[in-house]
Motif scaffolding. Structure first.
Motif, PDB file in Angstrom:
ATOM      1  N   UNK A 197       0.810  -1.221   0.000  1.00 42.76           N
ATOM      2  CA  UNK A 197       0.000   0.000   0.000  1.00 42.76           C
ATOM      3  C   UNK A 197       0.841   1.267   0.000  1.00 42.76           C
ATOM      4  N   UNK A 198       2.149   1.112  -0.167  1.00 44.94           N
ATOM      5  CA  UNK A 198       3.010   2.297  -0.076  1.00 44.94           C
ATOM      6  C   UNK A 198       3.811   2.548  -1.338  1.00 44.94           C
ATOM      7  N   UNK A 199       3.343   1.992  -2.464  1.00 43.91           N
ATOM      8  CA  UNK A 199       4.084   2.221  -3.708  1.00 43.91           C
ATOM      9  C   UNK A 199       4.175   3.707  -4.013  1.00 43.91           C
ATOM     10  N   UNK A 200       5.347   4.136  -4.448  1.00 44.90           N
ATOM     11  CA  UNK A 200       5.641   5.531  -4.828  1.00 44.90           C
ATOM     12  C   UNK A 200       5.503   6.516  -3.675  1.00 44.90           C
ATOM     13  N   UNK A 201       5.443   6.047  -2.434  1.00 40.53           N
ATOM     14  CA  UNK A 201       5.315   7.011  -1.323  1.00 40.53           C
ATOM     15  C   UNK A 201       6.671   7.481  -0.819  1.00 40.53           C
ATOM     16  N   UNK A 202       7.723   6.793  -1.213  1.00 41.54           N
ATOM     17  CA  UNK A 202       9.048   7.212  -0.731  1.00 41.54           C
ATOM     18  C   UNK A 202      10.043   7.172  -1.881  1.00 41.54           C
ATOM     19  N   UNK A 203       9.902   8.136  -2.776  1.00 41.64           N
ATOM     20  CA  UNK A 203      10.815   8.176  -3.924  1.00 41.64           C
ATOM     21  C   UNK A 203      12.253   8.427  -3.478  1.00 41.64           C
ATOM     22  N   UNK A 204      12.429   9.122  -2.331  1.00 41.42           N
ATOM     23  CA  UNK A 204      13.782   9.432  -1.871  1.00 41.42           C
ATOM     24  C   UNK A 204      14.581   8.164  -1.582  1.00 41.42           C
TER      25      UNK A 204
END
Lengths: 642, 642
Positions: free
Chosen positions: B134-141
């Motif tokens: 459920x966290x895809x693309x939530x932490x690009x860093x």
């Protein structure tokens, strides 16, 4: 409660393994001069600044939430409580030296808050209470619960010694009793990832005489070194001082502050138990540190990674870590080793570190701090008003506030003076023979020190005065008579006599500026020099030199010239002028490497340049773009044209 | 699907901004000698070792779980997929060079597994699918989703170029299409914390000619530099290459691998768009790197903290980081800059880095690797069979397997040769004029290179041959006739002629061992030298010297002597003997600092010592306790007694 407290609580240790004992807290007052001025700024500015920062960062609020006096979320890292305790310890010393209603109210309020936050069973740690209530003691490696407890104990001991008030001490002993019921050989096993509680428990034992506290300190020390603790980044168990058992340790390694706090605690344990294996391990580690891993400033920790000691001789001046807390930890450890052994070498490291490795951590203003203390910086490195990890600022405050403690010790024969600063010293020999003396000096700028006996009985006692190892000459006069062959024992001038009030000793230590060379195995500063005068390691600043400090090479055959700079510091300072050259790098263009160009080096110009070396970067308020403790020697085979 | 693929897919770039174009993958075969032997070990040992390690570490299992072929928990860090893709890329190159049933089956199996793990919508990242669905693309860093995607694209392009099979390419384009529908100016904003996908998208564009892939690469590059990304430890947004917009960048900074991958990607974008602002920013950064922040080995990254570049001239030899992947990234970037500009300087850095900064990452056995490549080690630093963060080993494999690509380029006029190794080169000029030549050499041990034309048409074409910048002399003969004044253009020997089969060019580059001095602003190695012979930076090893390497000082007036050591490497190597002194440190006792002792230094003995310098620590199989690329010069003002 605590009714059994004896009246000996003001001394750090009474055990017969303590060769030179600390004086009572109130015995030494710094009256004027270098360190008195630092104490004054600490008192007038830093303590209040610290209180405000603790409020701003949420440390106090965490306690208020834990005490159900406020709603909100825990703020900051897991060790926030310890900053409050360190501030409280500093404030306690200050209240003792200089009673102050405002500070007293802040201290009382804080203690009241801590009491309200403590659990019924004695447990106290606002992070775990608020954030991880079901995970207490599950992460001894990184959790910092025992670390925070240790700082509470130290604050409580200081507060009790300073005020005779047992309120904070009772909070501490409730927690300590809870720990004693929780940890032990037949209870929960383990040791704290960050040492600190070891020396704190020994201190708590000293004021309460409760054996379980000493036993628990010994337990935590004995549990260590099983290689079980998780490391950090590239570091293994050595990060947490867990690679080898304490008695087998031969080196200082891993996180420098943890190493210093542990060795200080182990020394405290030795002072009570006299176990030779502990002292031998401490001596081995000390030798490794001083002969292979200490910066010329006394700074410790070569690596950012893990805030850790490097390999032997790995001492880069630019990327060194030299955390302020590591310098403070070293002072604490050396201070204990001095008590354990009566050997000057420990006082030497203490002095070197105080003036150089420690003091750079504090701005002249008293409101800005270095966490990391590089010896060379080219990138406008500045002190900050506070840190997310704020261990250093309140650590500076508690050391400055208690600095009088480090000036002198006593034993059954008399008094030993280790640090020079204008001061009064009043104590009782054998607990019943009051003596008092005054010390007057402009140390470290001048090498003359005058000691006057103010009070004494009519029996003989011994006065020892440390001869600094850097002093090129040491002249001594007693009541105006020069002593041609003054008695020196193990680095201390030693006077055994029946003193009279008004007796005067005048010391004069040679203060010629010196070039100091590093051991050639120190790769990073090979063929470089430092300049030292008295206990001060000098620092080259771009603001004075107007050229890139890396382009300067020194001429060691030209004399160093001390000069009075009245505009620096309130009282002025002695700067040092040296002669050198600015190297011409134009022919390098954009090359970083090139075939060795013959064997001669040309200089752009040769001239006497007035470098102003300013002692320790802490003593200049204006921003400094770049500074360096080290300077390069003239290049080899120099064959320069004028 | 992908039916529109043109037949030009084997070239890296066709754009007219590419001055010198890469040859088709199959054009160059390394036939013998230094690099062919490294390729052989890579083929025979490393690739299989890598496959086994990926199984052992759980990388393959993660895919099996994501594909519902196995139950279990995700293992390892968040970027585990990328190791599989890099291995696959290496295997694809190898299959192309040397078909092999076992490897082919492993590759096919792996691609089948990847296909099965891919989501219906094209998304593919086993970490997020299994651990944080459920966290895809939530932490690009820090999430590394786009980084893993980039490595998939590179593997797919390599696999397609090598085999003409589109299976993996179709997986890649499904993910790329999904990314194009997800990211963009009017869609989701942001840039990946770890660059990599930029060059991969440009490559994917080159083989598919799908403009959205190039646009997405440009988008990610343009999004960067808003200073929004979280830093790491003491580093801010520069850690992620996010401090300044790409076109404004003047320095290399932060995480070295990220810096190199980004500049390589930006160069790829320039090669397609020709935007001058990009090339100018790249040139500024390159100058900063080469003139101020590169080790003599070509290694990059001075700091453990953040695996990062240091300040200008901050180049410690002991605590340097020099990650193997940073060296590989530098080779990739310089290779692209060479294509963009046709300037020798980029080939020079490529060669320096290949032989020294890159190769040290690999053991002679092909089964052990350095992640960090110090230039000086005193603590028995050894290669490991794999790493928890295993980016380097498969990166080494893919570079070695594709090394032929870096040997030569072509343009409309003819062929340029940049790296020397025994090889055959077959390509078509203008896509229709087949030419072939062979290169025979014992480079880097010997400086002679013989080139023989094997095939040509009867029209004129140009052959350019790089003259290495380290060569002290360069003799040239054409068909046995010495050319006294050979035509050199911008560092390349240049022959325009109608070639005949059997035409021979003989080159002979002077290979005298050289002392190399570092810029005097490099604090950490001031007054130290390195020894270089040809492209090889030599390394002093304690196993040869029998004394502590830090105690040696070199005499630069004594000649350096190359000697043949037949026992090292299968084919033997040229070592270099030098003369120097072992310094007597007895009088230092346990001191780390002391007043400068006059101005003379005594030596324990003066003798000719046969130091054996072994090129790059990779070429010795036995454990090495200590090694150093640098040696100290004689101390200044030396006044020694024999």
């Amino acid at each position: 409660m605590l009714a059994q407290m004896d009246n000996s609580h003001t001394e750090i240790s009474h055990s017969h393994f303590t060769r030179w004992r600390a004086l009572p807290l109130e015995a030494v007052t710094l009256t004027d001069g270098f360190w008195a001025q630092r104490q004054q700024i600490n008192r007038q500015v830093s303590l209040q600044h610290g209180y405000n920062m603790l409020e701003k960062a949420g440390n106090f609020q965490n306690f208020r939430i834990a005490a159900d006096r406020e709603a909100g979320r825990y703020q900051g890292r897991e060790f926030m409580d310890s900053d409050v305790y360190k501030w409280l310890e500093a404030a306690a010393y200050e209240l003792h030296l200089n009673p102050n209603d405002k500070l007293q109210a802040q201290v009382d309020q804080t203690i009241d808050l801590i009491a309200a936050a403590q659990q019924r069973n004695g447990y106290l740690n606002t992070y775990y209470q608020l954030v991880k209530p079901n995970e207490m003691w599950t992460d001894l490696d990184f959790g910092h619960e025992l670390y925070c407890a240790g700082h509470l104990f130290q604050a409580a001991v200081a507060h009790y010694r300073a005020t005779n008030d047992t309120t904070l001490l009772e909070i501490a002993t409730r927690l300590a009793d809870y720990l004693c019921s929780t940890f032990g050989p037949d209870k929960r096993l383990g040791a704290p990832g960050h040492p600190e509680i070891e020396m704190a428990l020994v201190e708590l034992y000293r004021v309460t005489q409760k054996q379980p506290y000493l036993d628990l300190a010994a337990f935590f020390i004995d549990q260590r070194g099983q290689g079980k603790m998780r490391g950090l980044g590239w570091l293994g168990a050595e990060y947490h001082q867990d690679r080898v058992p304490v008695r087998e340790s031969c080196t200082v390694e891993g996180h420098a502050v943890r190493a210093m706090y542990l060795t200080a605690g182990v020394t405290d344990l030795y002072l009570e138990t006299g176990e030779q294996a502990l002292l031998e391990a401490l001596r081995r580690q000390w030798k490794d540190m001083v002969a292979r891993k200490m910066y010329i400033t006394g700074g410790l920790g070569s690596r950012y990674e893990g805030e850790a000691f490097g390999n032997a001789y790995e001492l880069p001046p630019d990327q060194c870590y030299c955390e302020t807390c590591a310098a403070i930890g070293s002072i604490m450890w050396n201070w204990r080793m001095l008590q354990a052994t009566g050997e000057r070498r420990f006082a030497e490291v203490m002095e070197r570190t105080l003036y150089n490795g420690f003091l750079s951590g504090l701005a002249l203003s008293g409101q800005a701090f270095f966490y990391i203390n590089p010896l060379l910086s080219s990138d406008n490195y500045q002190r900050q008003e506070w840190y997310e990890v704020a261990c250093c600022p309140p650590n500076i405050m508690r050391l400055l506030a208690s600095l009088g403690q480090y000036v002198a010790t006593q034993d059954n024969h008399g008094l030993q003076i280790h640090l020079y600063n204008s001061a009064t010293i009043k104590t009782e020999l054998d607990g019943k023979r009051p003596i008092a003396l005054t010390m007057t000096t402009e140390y470290p700028w001048q090498g003359s020190v005058k000691l006057t006996i103010q009070d004494t009985d009519d029996a003989s006692w011994q006065l020892r005065l440390r001869v600094p190892d850097w002093s090129t000459t040491a002249a001594v006069a007693l009541n105006g008579q020069t002593l041609n062959d003054p008695p020196i024992d193990n680095g201390y001038l030693m006077f055994n006599r029946v003193w009279r009030s008004g007796d005067e000793i005048e010391l004069n230590f040679g203060l010629d500026p010196l070039f100091i060379e590093p051991h050639p195995r120190v790769d990073a500063v090979r063929n470089s020099l430092a300049i030292q005068r008295g206990p001060l390691v000098y620092c080259l600043e771009e603001i004075d030199c107007q050229v890139d400090l890396l382009d300067i090479q020194i001429d060691p055959t030209a004399p160093l010239q001390p000069t009075w700079e009245e505009d620096l510091l309130p009282e002025g300072i002695i700067a040092v002028e040296a002669s050198g050259y600015v190297v011409d790098f134009d022919d390098w263009q954009d090359n970083l490497y090139r075939p060795l160009s013959g064997f001669s080096i040309k200089f752009l110009y040769v001239a006497i340049m007035a470098f102003q070396f300013v002692t320790s970067v802490s003593l200049r308020e204006s921003p400094i773009n770049s500074f360096a403790v080290k300077i390069a020697l003239l290049s080899p085979g120099q064959n320069f044209s004028v």
